[in-house]
Design an enzyme around this catalytic site. Sequence first.
Site, PDB file in Angstrom:
ATOM      1  CE  LYS A   1      -7.527  -3.107  -3.456  1.00  0.00           C
ATOM      2  NZ  LYS A   1      -8.375  -2.512  -2.603  1.00  0.00           N
TER       3      LYS A   1
ATOM      4  CB  SER B   1      -1.024   0.011   0.785  1.00  0.00           C
ATOM      5  OG  SER B   1      -1.574   1.467   1.429  1.00  0.00           O
TER       6      SER B   1
ATOM      7  CE1 TYR C   1      -6.310   4.214  -1.769  1.00  0.00           C
ATOM      8  CE2 TYR C   1      -4.730   3.985   0.877  1.00  0.00           C
ATOM      9  CZ  TYR C   1      -5.778   3.895  -0.784  1.00  0.00           C
ATOM     10  OH  TYR C   1      -6.488   2.827  -0.451  1.00  0.00           O
TER      11      TYR C   1
ATOM     12  CG  HIS D   1     -11.362   0.019  -0.240  1.00  0.00           C
ATOM     13  ND1 HIS D   1     -10.815   0.344  -0.915  1.00  0.00           N
ATOM     14  CD2 HIS D   1     -10.897  -0.032   1.024  1.00  0.00           C
ATOM     15  CE1 HIS D   1      -9.434   0.833  -0.225  1.00  0.00           C
ATOM     16  NE2 HIS D   1      -9.445   0.400   1.152  1.00  0.00           N
TER      17      HIS D   1
ATOM     18  CB  THR E   1      -6.863   1.632  -4.641  1.00  0.00           C
ATOM     19  OG1 THR E   1      -6.045   1.060  -4.809  1.00  0.00           O
ATOM     20  CG2 THR E   1      -7.849   1.860  -4.285  1.00  0.00           C
TER      21      THR E   1
HETATM   22  C1  LIG Z   1      -6.917  -2.405   7.358  1.00  0.00           C
HETATM   23  C2  LIG Z   1      -7.112  -2.451   5.915  1.00  0.00           C
HETATM   24  C3  LIG Z   1      -6.748  -1.439   5.449  1.00  0.00           C
HETATM   25  C4  LIG Z   1      -6.647  -1.412   3.684  1.00  0.00           C
HETATM   26  N1  LIG Z   1      -5.599  -0.355   3.200  1.00  0.00           N
HETATM   27  C5  LIG Z   1      -5.819  -0.391   1.924  1.00  0.00           C
HETATM   28  C6  LIG Z   1      -5.315   0.419   1.033  1.00  0.00           C
HETATM   29  O1  LIG Z   1      -4.470   1.115   2.037  1.00  0.00           O
HETATM   30  N2  LIG Z   1      -5.268   0.837   0.046  1.00  0.00           N
HETATM   31  C7  LIG Z   1      -6.237  -0.501  -1.175  1.00  0.00           C
HETATM   32  O2  LIG Z   1      -6.337  -0.505  -2.367  1.00  0.00           O
HETATM   33  N3  LIG Z   1      -6.888  -0.960  -0.929  1.00  0.00           N
HETATM   34  C8  LIG Z   1      -6.445  -1.097   0.803  1.00  0.00           C
HETATM   35  N4  LIG Z   1      -7.480  -1.833   1.699  1.00  0.00           N
HETATM   36  C9  LIG Z   1      -9.175  -2.987   1.269  1.00  0.00           C
HETATM   37  C10 LIG Z   1      -7.837  -3.716   0.402  1.00  0.00           C
HETATM   38  O3  LIG Z   1      -6.798  -4.161  -0.291  1.00  0.00           O
HETATM   39  C11 LIG Z   1      -8.873  -5.498   0.373  1.00  0.00           C
HETATM   40  O4  LIG Z   1      -9.786  -4.521  -0.810  1.00  0.00           O
HETATM   41  C12 LIG Z   1     -10.492  -5.273   1.299  1.00  0.00           C
HETATM   42  O5  LIG Z   1      -9.722  -6.030   2.241  1.00  0.00           O
HETATM   43  C13 LIG Z   1     -10.899  -6.997   0.386  1.00  0.00           C
HETATM   44  O6  LIG Z   1     -11.925  -7.157   1.140  1.00  0.00           O
HETATM   45  P1  LIG Z   1     -11.682  -8.379   2.319  1.00  0.00           P
HETATM   46  O7  LIG Z   1     -10.834  -7.958   3.849  1.00  0.00           O
HETATM   47  O8  LIG Z   1     -13.065  -9.361   3.041  1.00  0.00           O
HETATM   48  O9  LIG Z   1     -10.736  -9.211   2.091  1.00  0.00           O
HETATM   49  C14 LIG Z   1      -7.686  -1.893   3.234  1.00  0.00           C
HETATM   50  C15 LIG Z   1      -8.660  -3.189   3.574  1.00  0.00           C
HETATM   51  C16 LIG Z   1      -8.283  -2.907   5.474  1.00  0.00           C
HETATM   52  C17 LIG Z   1      -9.110  -3.980   5.700  1.00  0.00           C
END
Ligand SMILES: Cc1cc2nc3c(=O)[nH]c(=O)nc-3n(C[C@H](O)[C@H](O)[C@H](O)COP(=O)(O)O)c2cc1C
Length: 387
Positions: free
Chosen positions: A259, A127, A151, A283, A177
């Site tokens: 994404k 990330s 981002y 997300h 994203t």
């Molecule tokens: C705590 C947390 C932080 C996240 N941070 C980012 C991030 O920095 N960048 C991003 O593209 N997605 C981020 N996501 C989304 C994840 O990449 C992903 O799309 C999502 O967790 C998938 O769903 P799931 O948790 O049900 O498997 C984050 C998700 C969580 C749970």
Amino acid sequence: MGQHAGYQNEIYLQGLADQVPIFTTDATRVEDIAREAMAPGPFGYVAGSAGSGDTARANRDAFAKWRIVPRMLSNATARDTSVTVLGTELPAPVLLAPVGVQSIVHPDGELATARAAAALGVPMVLSTAASHSLEEVAAANGTGPRWFQLYWPNEPEVCASLLDRAKKAGYTTLVVTLDTWTLAWRPTDLDQSYLPFLRAVGVANAFTDPAFLAGLEKSPEEDQAMAVLRWVGLFTGTDKSWDQLPFLREHWDGPIVLKGIQHSADARRAVDAGMDGIVVSNHGGRQVDGAIASLDALPEIVAAVGDRIEVLFDSGIRTGADVLKALALGAKAVLLGRPYVYGLALGGEAGVRHAVRSLLADFDLTLGLSGHRSPDELTPSALRYLP
Ligand SMILES: Cc1cc2nc3c(=O)[nH]c(=O)nc-3n(C[C@H](O)[C@H](O)[C@H](O)COP(=O)(O)O)c2cc1C
């Protein structure tokens, strides 16, 4: 046997020495265990979602509506789960989703994730909002495959600088994203007034970036509040549009993946813009409360663009059956989110390894037991829709 099912034997054999796994092998239950073990702020940040949680629940419910129809006597003893996605070889069609601020759940944060991913050969997507710099994570990841999630900052100089650093540090694919240009209404975090970035956690990539630092009057060490404010401004709001994607192409040599796609019209625009892939993702239900389940969005998107662009999927993947269902509906690979983060919280690097190995073993076994030898044998005919 497939490459990953051996973890099952390993676990049973450890039972002979009275050992059990470090935490559950069932990712649908790990959240309850993590709730007990984690501080309320970090746990809420990981587990929480937007608004009422409706979309996060819908993500899981959508998987239950599709049922696998197993086939017998199909000679699936020997299996090969490996796939190649955008030039990256994967031991199974699974990547670690970009998850920011991992040091809130474990001091080693992304470094532990990077080591675990490298040990398994599973690509990690780092990330932008990481708590360790992309160079440090690359060093921990070594020869492991790695992609970088962007981002998209509001200043082109900072954007170009981040991309340049990521290229030099060996990240091969860029994941942009689009769905988080501001944070959604997230009651779990709001109720605790918990936002790690304001305490300068999850800002390591910016705070080590020359173009970012050039825009500060004082260093982050001298004036943390101003540096954080600059960071928030850079990543909030969007003046971006589809016609600006060439900027990213200009500054990135490898494949580019968008994404956060949920609408087939946006998927077509990604194709028209010459993108290499998309991640059908909401997300993890953390952005638009009330949005369609990501799995429910997948078939229409695959029908629209599946033959022209790599379609990846995330949001709600917990079990091997979930991976199989997403693949049968046309995803080339899936991204795993929260389950490996709970693994990190519960056991650091070993915890991430256990979470990922459990999913891969479960997928490998489910693939074989349903009569398939490899991911490319999966088609919608492996499933029945039973709403
Ligand atoms: C705590 C947390 C932080 C996240 N941070 C980012 C991030 O920095 N960048 C991003 O593209 N997605 C981020 N996501 C989304 C994840 O990449 C992903 O799309 C999502 O967790 C998938 O769903 P799931 O948790 O049900 O498997 C984050 C998700 C969580 C749970």
